[in-house]
Design a protein around this motif. Sequence first.
Motif, PDB file in Angstrom:
ATOM      1  N   UNK A   1      -9.470 -31.920 -26.078  1.00 17.55           N
ATOM      2  CA  UNK A   1      -9.112 -30.503 -25.938  1.00 17.55           C
ATOM      3  C   UNK A   1      -8.371 -30.227 -24.630  1.00 17.55           C
ATOM      4  N   UNK A   2      -8.437 -31.143 -23.684  1.00 17.81           N
ATOM      5  CA  UNK A   2      -7.604 -31.031 -22.477  1.00 17.81           C
ATOM      6  C   UNK A   2      -6.226 -31.583 -22.844  1.00 17.81           C
ATOM      7  N   UNK A   3      -5.428 -30.750 -23.480  1.00 21.61           N
ATOM      8  CA  UNK A   3      -4.167 -31.169 -24.096  1.00 21.61           C
ATOM      9  C   UNK A   3      -3.200 -31.791 -23.088  1.00 21.61           C
ATOM     10  N   UNK A   4      -3.010 -31.139 -21.959  1.00 24.89           N
ATOM     11  CA  UNK A   4      -2.038 -31.623 -20.979  1.00 24.89           C
ATOM     12  C   UNK A   4      -2.438 -33.001 -20.448  1.00 24.89           C
ATOM     13  N   UNK A   5      -3.685 -33.142 -20.074  1.00 20.98           N
ATOM     14  CA  UNK A   5      -4.172 -34.403 -19.538  1.00 20.98           C
ATOM     15  C   UNK A   5      -4.134 -35.501 -20.605  1.00 20.98           C
ATOM     16  N   UNK A   6      -4.497 -35.138 -21.845  1.00 16.42           N
ATOM     17  CA  UNK A   6      -4.471 -36.097 -22.945  1.00 16.42           C
ATOM     18  C   UNK A   6      -3.043 -36.581 -23.210  1.00 16.42           C
ATOM     19  N   UNK A   7      -2.087 -35.670 -23.175  1.00 17.95           N
ATOM     20  CA  UNK A   7      -0.680 -36.034 -23.397  1.00 17.95           C
ATOM     21  C   UNK A   7      -0.173 -36.944 -22.283  1.00 17.95           C
ATOM     22  N   UNK A   8      -0.542 -36.649 -21.052  1.00 13.57           N
ATOM     23  CA  UNK A   8      -0.132 -37.502 -19.927  1.00 13.57           C
ATOM     24  C   UNK A   8      -0.703 -38.901 -20.094  1.00 13.57           C
ATOM     25  N   UNK A   9      -1.979 -38.991 -20.471  1.00  8.64           N
ATOM     26  CA  UNK A   9      -2.611 -40.303 -20.665  1.00  8.64           C
ATOM     27  C   UNK A   9      -1.939 -41.074 -21.799  1.00  8.64           C
ATOM     28  N   UNK A  10      -1.584 -40.383 -22.885  1.00  7.55           N
ATOM     29  CA  UNK A  10      -0.892 -41.049 -23.992  1.00  7.55           C
ATOM     30  C   UNK A  10       0.478 -41.560 -23.555  1.00  7.55           C
ATOM     31  N   UNK A  11       1.209 -40.755 -22.790  1.00  7.93           N
ATOM     32  CA  UNK A  11       2.541 -41.161 -22.330  1.00  7.93           C
ATOM     33  C   UNK A  11       2.476 -42.274 -21.288  1.00  7.93           C
ATOM     34  N   UNK A  12       1.332 -42.435 -20.633  1.00  8.91           N
ATOM     35  CA  UNK A  12       1.217 -43.486 -19.627  1.00  8.91           C
ATOM     36  C   UNK A  12       1.212 -44.866 -20.264  1.00  8.91           C
ATOM     37  N   UNK A  13       0.754 -44.973 -21.489  1.00 12.72           N
ATOM     38  CA  UNK A  13       0.738 -46.238 -22.228  1.00 12.72           C
ATOM     39  C   UNK A  13      -0.167 -47.276 -21.564  1.00 12.72           C
ATOM     40  N   UNK A  14      -1.195 -46.815 -20.846  1.00 13.42           N
ATOM     41  CA  UNK A  14      -2.160 -47.717 -20.232  1.00 13.42           C
ATOM     42  C   UNK A  14      -3.148 -48.221 -21.278  1.00 13.42           C
ATOM     43  N   UNK A  15      -3.583 -47.311 -22.137  1.00 16.85           N
ATOM     44  CA  UNK A  15      -4.572 -47.634 -23.154  1.00 16.85           C
ATOM     45  C   UNK A  15      -3.971 -47.468 -24.545  1.00 16.85           C
ATOM     46  N   UNK A  16      -4.536 -48.189 -25.488  1.00 21.74           N
ATOM     47  CA  UNK A  16      -4.208 -47.972 -26.886  1.00 21.74           C
ATOM     48  C   UNK A  16      -5.224 -46.948 -27.395  1.00 21.74           C
ATOM     49  N   UNK A  17      -4.785 -45.710 -27.552  1.00 21.74           N
ATOM     50  CA  UNK A  17      -5.672 -44.618 -27.947  1.00 21.74           C
ATOM     51  C   UNK A  17      -5.976 -44.745 -29.435  1.00 21.74           C
ATOM     52  N   UNK A  18      -7.270 -44.794 -29.773  1.00 19.94           N
ATOM     53  CA  UNK A  18      -7.695 -44.915 -31.167  1.00 19.94           C
ATOM     54  C   UNK A  18      -8.530 -43.700 -31.549  1.00 19.94           C
ATOM     55  N   UNK A  19      -8.690 -43.483 -32.860  1.00 15.82           N
ATOM     56  CA  UNK A  19      -9.464 -42.342 -33.353  1.00 15.82           C
ATOM     57  C   UNK A  19     -10.908 -42.694 -33.678  1.00 15.82           C
ATOM     58  N   UNK A  20     -11.250 -43.968 -33.690  1.00 20.91           N
ATOM     59  CA  UNK A  20     -12.601 -44.402 -33.995  1.00 20.91           C
ATOM     60  C   UNK A  20     -13.311 -44.774 -32.688  1.00 20.91           C
ATOM     61  N   UNK A  21     -14.471 -44.187 -32.446  1.00 28.76           N
ATOM     62  CA  UNK A  21     -15.170 -44.410 -31.175  1.00 28.76           C
ATOM     63  C   UNK A  21     -16.110 -45.609 -31.194  1.00 28.76           C
ATOM     64  N   UNK A  22     -16.139 -46.349 -32.259  1.00 32.40           N
ATOM     65  CA  UNK A  22     -17.046 -47.500 -32.358  1.00 32.40           C
ATOM     66  C   UNK A  22     -16.455 -48.714 -31.648  1.00 32.40           C
TER      67      UNK A  22
END
Length: 163
Positions: free
Chosen positions: A48-69
Amino acid sequence: MKIKVITYFFLFSISLCSCFPSYNASNKEYRRIKPDFQKQKAFVINKELKREYTILKHSDIYEIVDDSMDVAKIKLYELVPDQSFQCGNLMAGSMLTLGLLPSVYRTKDTFNYDVSENNTVKNYQFKLEVNQSLWLFNIFRLSKTYNKQAGKALLGSYMASNK
């Protein structure tokens, strides 16, 4: 008298909309940086922190996944802007010359997040320095948004801290 007021209003309106913002990472080495490491899979807890989430996605440091397992979990914190004093209106030159004179404003924000994995929590804190350029000819560089350039600055800071 009425023509004069309309003319001044028109010129004032043009001066306010004639500057187009463009952003760049302040550190020139970070502008074309690519990750040279294996990306870790991670799940972002608070998207829900849209701006911070978008910055993290654009950084390409992590592979963001939708499954938390079985992946690392990231908790983002709000971006903290730098509260240092800056003298004068940095956009005045661009506004008075209708965007023909470029001006640059440097933002320094603090980006915080926690990564929890295997019952350990590691906090990361990085200073993101991004230049905002106001200039009429930035209309050709509209793809350089703050979030993309802050992501590059985050990636560069992350790689510099892990050397």
